[in-house]
Design an enzyme around this catalytic site. Structure first.
Site, PDB file in Angstrom:
ATOM      1  N   HIS A 313       0.853  -1.187   0.000  1.00 41.35           N
ATOM      2  CA  HIS A 313       0.000   0.000   0.000  1.00 41.35           C
ATOM      3  C   HIS A 313       0.883   1.229   0.000  1.00 41.35           C
ATOM      4  O   HIS A 313       1.937   1.231   0.634  1.00 41.35           O
ATOM      5  CB  HIS A 313      -0.908   0.008   1.241  1.00 41.35           C
ATOM      6  CG  HIS A 313      -2.074   0.914   1.100  1.00 41.35           C
ATOM      7  ND1 HIS A 313      -2.000   2.242   1.406  1.00 41.35           N
ATOM      8  CD2 HIS A 313      -3.333   0.684   0.642  1.00 41.35           C
ATOM      9  CE1 HIS A 313      -3.166   2.790   1.161  1.00 41.35           C
ATOM     10  NE2 HIS A 313      -3.992   1.879   0.692  1.00 41.35           N
ATOM     11  N   ASP A 371      -7.975  -5.666   0.369  1.00 40.06           N
ATOM     12  CA  ASP A 371      -8.451  -6.500  -0.731  1.00 40.06           C
ATOM     13  C   ASP A 371      -8.032  -7.955  -0.614  1.00 40.06           C
ATOM     14  O   ASP A 371      -8.513  -8.806  -1.355  1.00 40.06           O
ATOM     15  CB  ASP A 371      -7.953  -5.934  -2.069  1.00 40.06           C
ATOM     16  CG  ASP A 371      -8.609  -4.607  -2.358  1.00 40.06           C
ATOM     17  OD1 ASP A 371      -9.790  -4.476  -2.028  1.00 40.06           O
ATOM     18  OD2 ASP A 371      -7.939  -3.713  -2.900  1.00 40.06           O
TER      19      ASP A 371
HETATM   20  N1  CMC Z   1       3.911  -7.586  -4.814  1.00 41.17           N
HETATM   21  C1  CMC Z   1       5.248  -7.595  -5.037  1.00 41.17           C
HETATM   22  N2  CMC Z   1       6.028  -6.494  -4.904  1.00 41.17           N
HETATM   23  C2  CMC Z   1       5.436  -5.363  -4.537  1.00 41.17           C
HETATM   24  C3  CMC Z   1       4.041  -5.295  -4.283  1.00 41.17           C
HETATM   25  C4  CMC Z   1       3.287  -6.473  -4.435  1.00 41.17           C
HETATM   26  N3  CMC Z   1       1.970  -6.466  -4.213  1.00 41.17           N
HETATM   27  N4  CMC Z   1       3.721  -4.030  -3.923  1.00 41.17           N
HETATM   28  C5  CMC Z   1       4.858  -3.322  -3.956  1.00 41.17           C
HETATM   29  N5  CMC Z   1       5.899  -4.134  -4.316  1.00 41.17           N
HETATM   30  C6  CMC Z   1       7.302  -3.758  -4.398  1.00 41.17           C
HETATM   31  C7  CMC Z   1       7.581  -2.888  -5.621  1.00 41.17           C
HETATM   32  O1  CMC Z   1       7.933  -3.689  -6.746  1.00 41.17           O
HETATM   33  C8  CMC Z   1       8.728  -2.021  -5.141  1.00 41.17           C
HETATM   34  O2  CMC Z   1       9.894  -2.818  -5.141  1.00 41.17           O
HETATM   35  P1  CMC Z   1      11.343  -2.113  -5.435  1.00 41.17           P
HETATM   36  O3  CMC Z   1      11.539  -1.115  -4.330  1.00 41.17           O
HETATM   37  O4  CMC Z   1      12.307  -3.244  -5.410  1.00 41.17           O
HETATM   38  O5  CMC Z   1      11.226  -1.471  -6.793  1.00 41.17           O
HETATM   39  C9  CMC Z   1       8.373  -1.778  -3.664  1.00 41.17           C
HETATM   40  O6  CMC Z   1       7.589  -2.922  -3.281  1.00 41.17           O
HETATM   41  C10 CMC Z   1       7.582  -0.505  -3.415  1.00 41.17           C
HETATM   42  O7  CMC Z   1       6.417  -0.546  -4.202  1.00 41.17           O
HETATM   43  P2  CMC Z   1       5.844   0.676  -5.039  1.00 41.17           P
HETATM   44  O8  CMC Z   1       5.205   0.156  -6.290  1.00 41.17           O
HETATM   45  O9  CMC Z   1       6.883   1.747  -5.179  1.00 41.17           O
HETATM   46  O10 CMC Z   1       4.750   1.203  -4.033  1.00 41.17           O
HETATM   47  P3  CMC Z   1       3.567   2.160  -4.406  1.00 41.17           P
HETATM   48  O11 CMC Z   1       3.256   2.911  -3.191  1.00 41.17           O
HETATM   49  O12 CMC Z   1       3.842   2.954  -5.641  1.00 41.17           O
HETATM   50  O13 CMC Z   1       2.391   1.135  -4.787  1.00 41.17           O
HETATM   51  C11 CMC Z   1       0.554  -0.336  -4.609  1.00 41.17           C
HETATM   52  C12 CMC Z   1       1.414   0.720  -3.899  1.00 41.17           C
HETATM   53  C13 CMC Z   1      -0.711  -0.589  -3.795  1.00 41.17           C
HETATM   54  C14 CMC Z   1       0.124   0.177  -5.997  1.00 41.17           C
HETATM   55  C15 CMC Z   1       1.381  -1.629  -4.753  1.00 41.17           C
HETATM   56  O14 CMC Z   1       1.777  -2.100  -3.481  1.00 41.17           O
HETATM   57  C16 CMC Z   1       0.620  -2.710  -5.499  1.00 41.17           C
HETATM   58  O15 CMC Z   1       0.582  -2.692  -6.729  1.00 41.17           O
HETATM   59  N6  CMC Z   1      -0.017  -3.689  -4.769  1.00 41.17           N
HETATM   60  C17 CMC Z   1      -0.815  -4.701  -5.392  1.00 41.17           C
HETATM   61  C18 CMC Z   1      -2.153  -4.128  -5.784  1.00 41.17           C
HETATM   62  C19 CMC Z   1      -3.063  -3.934  -4.596  1.00 41.17           C
HETATM   63  O16 CMC Z   1      -3.242  -4.840  -3.774  1.00 41.17           O
HETATM   64  N7  CMC Z   1      -3.695  -2.749  -4.540  1.00 41.17           N
HETATM   65  C20 CMC Z   1      -4.702  -2.465  -3.522  1.00 41.17           C
HETATM   66  C21 CMC Z   1      -4.349  -1.313  -2.645  1.00 41.17           C
HETATM   67  S1  CMC Z   1      -5.495  -1.254  -1.254  1.00 41.17           S
HETATM   68  C22 CMC Z   1      -7.014  -0.862  -1.924  1.00 41.17           C
HETATM   69  C23 CMC Z   1      -7.091   0.545  -2.336  1.00 41.17           C
HETATM   70  O17 CMC Z   1      -6.986   1.420  -1.455  1.00 41.17           O
HETATM   71  O18 CMC Z   1      -7.277   0.795  -3.530  1.00 41.17           O
END
Ligand code: CMC
Length: 436
Positions: A313, A371
């Protein structure tokens, strides 16, 4: 917003004069540096794609402490709201700032019930969609279409009209989601039954048919109500910011909420519940719990493009408090339905255990989000996977409305207009077609 004694000073290595920037304090949470005059003073913009460090507004609705895993609506912890209040009380709280007393609740619930039916013409509009269209595509269309059916709500700056549009939206969302579902399976639409609760009425519109009496199961009703409470607001997330940005032009409130629905659809946001359940089903097909290790290897391989959906998140760097509550509800629903050995639930528990102990997830502070378990609950209730995000939209509508209202009456509100760092071609002359 209170001015702090602290000031930020921005200095430049090229000898340009430094600038003092005011710092403001909220009631809790990080202070903010006010950069509104930065361009006028320096001719520079700030650069913050994805709004990683930018507060786009001041708000008194929802507070998240991502490190502690804390979520408060108007100051009340989500755990207390989920266990002591229902969705109607939560709606009232988000909209008006305080929990209702008994009379206020009765009157609010009555108002919401007064608007549950939709204009009969809406079904002809719905008929224009393919039956296999994705429900979020349909919902974006239906919510946008409300602006054409209910003209009186069109003036965003008229407080009374806006309030009517709010009631209409909260009341009609369950009706529209259920209509979209019934349409997809070719069953007759079920009209709302106003003696039922908000969640009970939704279950009735989804699962009743004109042929038989439908009795609402109180465990499913409570579970659904909890899903609604947990999803009701989440401060300045992507869809809420979309609603604010869209509404900032003074557009029709139904149109602004339709924009929120469209944004929510994405798998990184509200679409994650659908993506999470599809992921669990895929792993189950591959062999279930025995394939978890293999799947995790893919997740950790940056080239695979595979993510553990329902994990991670932007704000929570700890367990999402909604995920804990959802896991409880999941156990209750599965027990009620005699599905304690549900393979997807077991698989989710196995994935969660491994992820919570794995260095990749620990170092990045990736924990289950809401989720991760909500899809299993909804599937057990009988809601089809493709409808999960529409249920999220139904619940989040009140949050979008509360945030839109807050923006409209904020004296500092301006049309949203981000700036850019331009990296394209500088001015050049058009060469006539035959010479190119
Ligand atoms: N699985 C594997 N790796 C992950 C995941 C995941 N679910 N989420 C983040 N990472 C990794 C990402 O690859 C990055 O790694 P590195 O630093 O090596 O490049 C690190 O963790 C930080 O992630 P980020 O993408 O920079 O984080 P963000 O804040 O931009 O993204 C997120 C947050 C929710 C989009 C992401 O965690 C994600 O895509 N999660 C899966 C989708 C999900 O479950 N979304 C629902 C969010 S809760 C409901 C809502 O409020 O909408």
């Amino acid at each position: 917003m209170k001015l702090s004694d602290n000031k930020a000073t921005l200095s430049f290595s090229n000898g340009s004069p430094s600038v003092d920037l005011p710092v403001y304090q909220g009631s809790v949470g990080p202070d903010v540096i006010d950069i509104r005059k930065l361009y006028a003073q320096t001719g520079m913009f700030t650069y913050d794609p994805g709004f990683l460090s930018t507060a786009a507004c001041q708000s008194a609705i929802t507070y998240i402490d991502g490190d502690k895993g804390e979520l408060l609506y108007r100051g009340y912890p989500i755990e207390q709201l989920a266990t002591s209040c229902d969705f109607m009380e939560t709606c009232y709280l988000l909209l008006y700032g305080n929990l209702p007393n008994v009379q206020e609740k009765v009157s609010f619930v009555k108002t919401i019930k007064d608007h549950t039916m939709v204009n009969e013409q809406m079904q002809f509009f719905l008929r224009g969609f393919r039956r296999d269209a994705h429900p979020m595509g349909i919902m974006t269309g239906l919510v946008g279409a409300l602006s054409a059916f209910y003209h009186e709500g069109s003036d965003l700056n008229n407080q009374k009209r806006r309030e009517i549009a709010e009631f209409q939206l909260i009341s009609k969302m369950p009706t529209l989601v259920a209509m979209a579902y019934k349409y997809s399976i070719g069953q007759p639409y079920m009209y709302p039954k106003n003696h039922l609760s908000y969640a009970g009425n939704f279950l009735h519109m989804m699962f009743a048919t004109p042929c038989e009496e439908y009795v609402v199961n109180p465990v499913m009703e409570r579970a659904l109500d909890r899903i609604f409470v947990l999803h009701a607001d989440h401060e300045q997330n992507a869809s809420t910011s979309t609603v604010r940005l869209c509404g900032s032009s003074g557009t029709n409130p139904f149109a602004a909420i339709a924009a929120g629905v469209a944004c929510l659809w994405g798998p990184a946001h509200g679409g994650a519940n659908e993506a999470c359940l599809n992921m669990l089903e895929d792993i189950q097909r591959m062999g279930g719990v025995s394939k978890v290790g293999e799947f995790m290897t893919q997740v950790k391989d940056k080239n695979s493009g595979v993510k553990l959906m329902g994990f991670g998140h932007r704000v929570y760097k700890n367990y999402d408090p909604r995920a804990k509550l959802m896991q409880e509800t999941c156990k209750e629903v599965l027990a009620e339905l005699g599905l304690e050995n549900d393979p997807l639930f077991k698989l989710a528990m196995a994935l969660e255990k491994i992820a919570l102990e794995d260095d990749y997830f620990v170092q990045r502070k990736l924990y289950p989000n809401v989720d991760f378990y909500s899809g299993i609950v909804q599937r057990a209730i009988g809601i089809p996977v493709s409808l999960f995000t529409a249920i999220f939209a139904l619940a989040r509508t009140v949050g979008w409305i509360a945030q839109l209202n807050e923006m409209i009456v904020d004296p500092e509100y301006k049309i949203g207009r981000p700036r850019q760092l331009f990296v394209g071609s500088t001015q050049r002359d058009v060469v006539p077609l035959e010479q190119r």
